[in-house]
Design a protein around this motif. Structure first.
Motif, PDB file in Angstrom:
ATOM      1  N   ARG A   1      -2.834 -32.848  19.258  1.00 51.35           N
ATOM      2  CA  ARG A   1      -1.993 -33.235  20.399  1.00 51.35           C
ATOM      3  C   ARG A   1      -0.595 -32.646  20.287  1.00 51.35           C
ATOM      4  NH1 ARG A   1      -2.141 -39.419  20.498  1.00 51.35           N
ATOM      5  NH2 ARG A   1      -0.389 -39.063  21.871  1.00 51.35           N
TER       6      ARG A   1
ATOM      7  N   ASN B   1      -0.720 -28.977  21.125  1.00 53.22           N
ATOM      8  CA  ASN B   1      -0.877 -28.804  22.570  1.00 53.22           C
ATOM      9  C   ASN B   1       0.454 -29.007  23.291  1.00 53.22           C
ATOM     10  OD1 ASN B   1      -3.584 -28.248  22.389  1.00 53.22           O
ATOM     11  ND2 ASN B   1      -4.261 -30.265  23.058  1.00 53.22           N
ATOM     12  N   GLN B   2       1.177 -30.058  22.926  1.00 55.86           N
ATOM     13  CA  GLN B   2       2.464 -30.341  23.564  1.00 55.86           C
ATOM     14  C   GLN B   2       3.472 -29.226  23.292  1.00 55.86           C
ATOM     15  OE1 GLN B   2       3.058 -34.141  21.763  1.00 55.86           O
ATOM     16  NE2 GLN B   2       1.871 -35.237  23.295  1.00 55.86           N
TER      17      GLN B   2
ATOM     18  N   THR C   1      10.953 -24.107  19.531  1.00 55.47           N
ATOM     19  CA  THR C   1       9.553 -24.510  19.643  1.00 55.47           C
ATOM     20  C   THR C   1       8.691 -23.767  18.633  1.00 55.47           C
ATOM     21  OG1 THR C   1       9.874 -24.972  22.001  1.00 55.47           O
ATOM     22  CG2 THR C   1       7.608 -24.771  21.223  1.00 55.47           C
TER      23      THR C   1
END
Length: 84
Positions: A28, A31-32, A63
């Motif tokens: 998760r 993915n984020q 990121t």
């Protein structure tokens, strides 16, 4: 309330077994971060001025760093020293 565990204590414990729940959390998180990266790259490419393009580039760089950090945590690799 339990005492927070330091990063050093976590590394001293050795490799961490990944439970299915932990695998799902890392999935998760990746993915984020991937969604954030895609949007930041799009903003960077389509930005009409230098200031907004620079801001988007900083989000892209941060990121990518977060994705690297998440991978290091998952693999149980000791963090590398940050450049000074």
């Amino acid at each position: 309330m339990p005492r927070p565990v330091s990063v050093e204590e976590l590394w001293a414990r050795g490799s961490m077994e990944e439970s299915p729940e932990l695998q799902l959390l890392f999935h998760r998180l990746n993915n984020q971060l991937g969604i954030i990266l895609a949007h930041a790259e799009l903003l960077e490419a389509k930005s009409g001025d230098d200031m907004n393009r620079a801001r988007a580039a900083q989000i892209v760089a941060s990121t990518l760093e977060a994705m690297t950090t998440a991978g290091e945590i998952r693999r149980g690799v000791a963090p590398t020293a940050e450049p000074q």
